[in-house]
Design a protein around this motif. Structure first.
Motif, PDB file in Angstrom:
ATOM      1  N   GLU A  71      34.284  12.409  50.735  1.00 26.16           N
ATOM      2  CA  GLU A  71      33.537  11.421  49.881  1.00 26.16           C
ATOM      3  C   GLU A  71      32.764  11.769  48.931  1.00 26.16           C
ATOM      4  O   GLU A  71      32.824  11.314  47.772  1.00 26.16           O
ATOM      5  CB  GLU A  71      32.549  10.815  51.047  1.00 26.16           C
ATOM      6  CG  GLU A  71      33.120  10.044  52.140  1.00 26.16           C
ATOM      7  CD  GLU A  71      32.060   9.560  53.058  1.00 26.16           C
ATOM      8  OE1 GLU A  71      30.756  10.327  53.305  1.00 26.16           O
ATOM      9  OE2 GLU A  71      32.189   8.386  53.744  1.00 26.16           O
ATOM     10  N   LEU A  72      32.334  13.262  48.712  1.00 23.67           N
ATOM     11  CA  LEU A  72      31.803  13.818  47.632  1.00 23.67           C
ATOM     12  C   LEU A  72      32.737  13.952  46.551  1.00 23.67           C
ATOM     13  O   LEU A  72      32.703  13.930  45.226  1.00 23.67           O
ATOM     14  CB  LEU A  72      31.183  15.155  48.019  1.00 23.67           C
ATOM     15  CG  LEU A  72      30.645  16.113  47.060  1.00 23.67           C
ATOM     16  CD1 LEU A  72      29.539  15.440  46.194  1.00 23.67           C
ATOM     17  CD2 LEU A  72      30.339  17.515  47.374  1.00 23.67           C
ATOM     18  N   GLU A  89      37.346   6.459  50.848  1.00 26.23           N
ATOM     19  CA  GLU A  89      36.850   6.039  52.054  1.00 26.23           C
ATOM     20  C   GLU A  89      37.697   6.002  53.169  1.00 26.23           C
ATOM     21  O   GLU A  89      37.449   6.422  54.450  1.00 26.23           O
ATOM     22  CB  GLU A  89      36.536   4.469  51.594  1.00 26.23           C
ATOM     23  CG  GLU A  89      35.956   3.815  52.837  1.00 26.23           C
ATOM     24  CD  GLU A  89      34.657   4.122  53.637  1.00 26.23           C
ATOM     25  OE1 GLU A  89      34.425   4.211  54.731  1.00 26.23           O
ATOM     26  OE2 GLU A  89      33.917   4.916  52.692  1.00 26.23           O
ATOM     27  N   SER A 124      32.593  14.306  54.807  1.00 25.64           N
ATOM     28  CA  SER A 124      31.642  14.189  53.949  1.00 25.64           C
ATOM     29  C   SER A 124      32.172  14.779  52.579  1.00 25.64           C
ATOM     30  O   SER A 124      31.826  14.424  51.450  1.00 25.64           O
ATOM     31  CB  SER A 124      30.298  15.044  54.411  1.00 25.64           C
ATOM     32  OG  SER A 124      29.989  14.249  55.383  1.00 25.64           O
ATOM     33  N   GLY A 176      35.475  12.179  46.066  1.00 29.88           N
ATOM     34  CA  GLY A 176      35.567  10.927  45.424  1.00 29.88           C
ATOM     35  C   GLY A 176      34.457  10.306  44.443  1.00 29.88           C
ATOM     36  O   GLY A 176      34.747  10.099  43.405  1.00 29.88           O
ATOM     37  N   LYS A 177      33.441  10.654  44.765  1.00 25.81           N
ATOM     38  CA  LYS A 177      32.318  10.348  44.104  1.00 25.81           C
ATOM     39  C   LYS A 177      32.311  11.166  42.541  1.00 25.81           C
ATOM     40  O   LYS A 177      32.156  10.538  41.363  1.00 25.81           O
ATOM     41  CB  LYS A 177      30.833  10.494  44.601  1.00 25.81           C
ATOM     42  CG  LYS A 177      30.667   9.661  45.578  1.00 25.81           C
ATOM     43  CD  LYS A 177      29.316  10.148  46.755  1.00 25.81           C
ATOM     44  CE  LYS A 177      29.249   9.054  47.818  1.00 25.81           C
ATOM     45  NZ  LYS A 177      28.139   9.548  48.654  1.00 25.81           N
ATOM     46  N   VAL A 178      32.608  12.318  42.795  1.00 26.70           N
ATOM     47  CA  VAL A 178      32.801  13.126  41.462  1.00 26.70           C
ATOM     48  C   VAL A 178      33.781  12.653  40.423  1.00 26.70           C
ATOM     49  O   VAL A 178      33.705  12.784  39.457  1.00 26.70           O
ATOM     50  CB  VAL A 178      32.960  14.817  41.756  1.00 26.70           C
ATOM     51  CG1 VAL A 178      33.298  15.658  40.566  1.00 26.70           C
ATOM     52  CG2 VAL A 178      31.743  15.304  42.667  1.00 26.70           C
ATOM     53  N   ALA A 181      37.860   5.092  44.926  1.00 32.11           N
ATOM     54  CA  ALA A 181      36.858   4.764  45.999  1.00 32.11           C
ATOM     55  C   ALA A 181      37.600   4.236  47.639  1.00 32.11           C
ATOM     56  O   ALA A 181      37.207   4.736  48.447  1.00 32.11           O
ATOM     57  CB  ALA A 181      36.001   3.614  45.403  1.00 32.11           C
ATOM     58  N   ILE A 221      39.190   3.965  39.261  1.00 33.88           N
ATOM     59  CA  ILE A 221      37.915   4.053  39.938  1.00 33.88           C
ATOM     60  C   ILE A 221      37.756   3.401  41.230  1.00 33.88           C
ATOM     61  O   ILE A 221      37.476   4.038  42.451  1.00 33.88           O
ATOM     62  CB  ILE A 221      36.848   3.708  39.018  1.00 33.88           C
ATOM     63  CG1 ILE A 221      36.578   4.771  37.865  1.00 33.88           C
ATOM     64  CG2 ILE A 221      35.242   3.772  39.930  1.00 33.88           C
ATOM     65  CD1 ILE A 221      35.562   4.297  36.959  1.00 33.88           C
ATOM     66  N   ILE A 236      35.010   9.825  40.446  1.00 34.84           N
ATOM     67  CA  ILE A 236      34.728   8.458  39.835  1.00 34.84           C
ATOM     68  C   ILE A 236      33.768   8.617  38.694  1.00 34.84           C
ATOM     69  O   ILE A 236      33.916   8.194  37.903  1.00 34.84           O
ATOM     70  CB  ILE A 236      33.942   7.648  40.932  1.00 34.84           C
ATOM     71  CG1 ILE A 236      35.214   6.977  42.117  1.00 34.84           C
ATOM     72  CG2 ILE A 236      33.075   6.611  40.329  1.00 34.84           C
ATOM     73  CD1 ILE A 236      34.460   6.558  43.393  1.00 34.84           C
ATOM     74  N   MET A 237      32.709   9.649  38.700  1.00 31.94           N
ATOM     75  CA  MET A 237      31.828   9.865  37.756  1.00 31.94           C
ATOM     76  C   MET A 237      32.605  10.537  36.415  1.00 31.94           C
ATOM     77  O   MET A 237      32.355  10.238  35.409  1.00 31.94           O
ATOM     78  CB  MET A 237      30.948  10.805  38.031  1.00 31.94           C
ATOM     79  CG  MET A 237      29.743  10.398  38.922  1.00 31.94           C
ATOM     80  SD  MET A 237      28.765   9.035  37.866  1.00 31.94           S
ATOM     81  CE  MET A 237      28.256   9.957  36.581  1.00 31.94           C
TER      82      MET A 237
END
Length: 129
Positions: free
Chosen positions: A101-102, A82, A98, A104-106, A78, A74, A108-109
């Motif tokens: 980054e989206l 970044e 953007s 990466g967030k998905v 991140a 994770i 990570i979840m």
């Protein structure tokens, strides 16, 4: 001392970029990207040492290694997201940055789901029936 080297490299690259940017914007972008990669490569040894310490702490505390590996993945996602987003932003592509980054967030979840489920199960066991 290492921080001075990183800052020095950053300052030199910044000065070169400012000088070259008006004449050859593509070279300025390449300098920025290469500088970022060099700084990242400089830090790999430190990252490895941190991971080794975390491994030893997890082993000595009896934590399941799958959780530590998931958390390290994770953190890696991140940092990579970044870094990639910043490189793309330097190229002037805010919308693609953007999206990186989206993504990466998905990701990570998705990796965090097993940890979140264990936490929820633990909390449910603590609550009175």
């Amino acid at each position: 001392m290492e921080m001075i080297q990183v800052v020095g490299l950053g300052l030199i690259a910044t000065i070169l970029i400012l000088i070259i940017k008006e004449q050859k914007p593509m070279f300025a972008f390449l300098i920025a990207t290469c500088t970022g990669i060099i700084i990242f490569l400089f830090l790999i040894g430190k990252i490895g040492a941190i991971v080794n310490v975390l491994d030893k702490l997890a082993e000595s505390s009896g934590i399941n290694m799958i959780y530590l590996k998931t958390i390290l993945k994770i953190i890696g996602i991140a940092y990579i997201a970044e870094f990639g987003a910043q490189v793309v932003r330097d190229a002037g592509q805010e919308s693609i940055a953007s999206k990186i980054e989206l993504a990466g967030k998905v990701l990570i979840m998705a990796l965090a789901i097993p940890i979140i489920s264990i936490i929820i199960e633990t909390v449910m066991k603590l609550l009175p029936a």
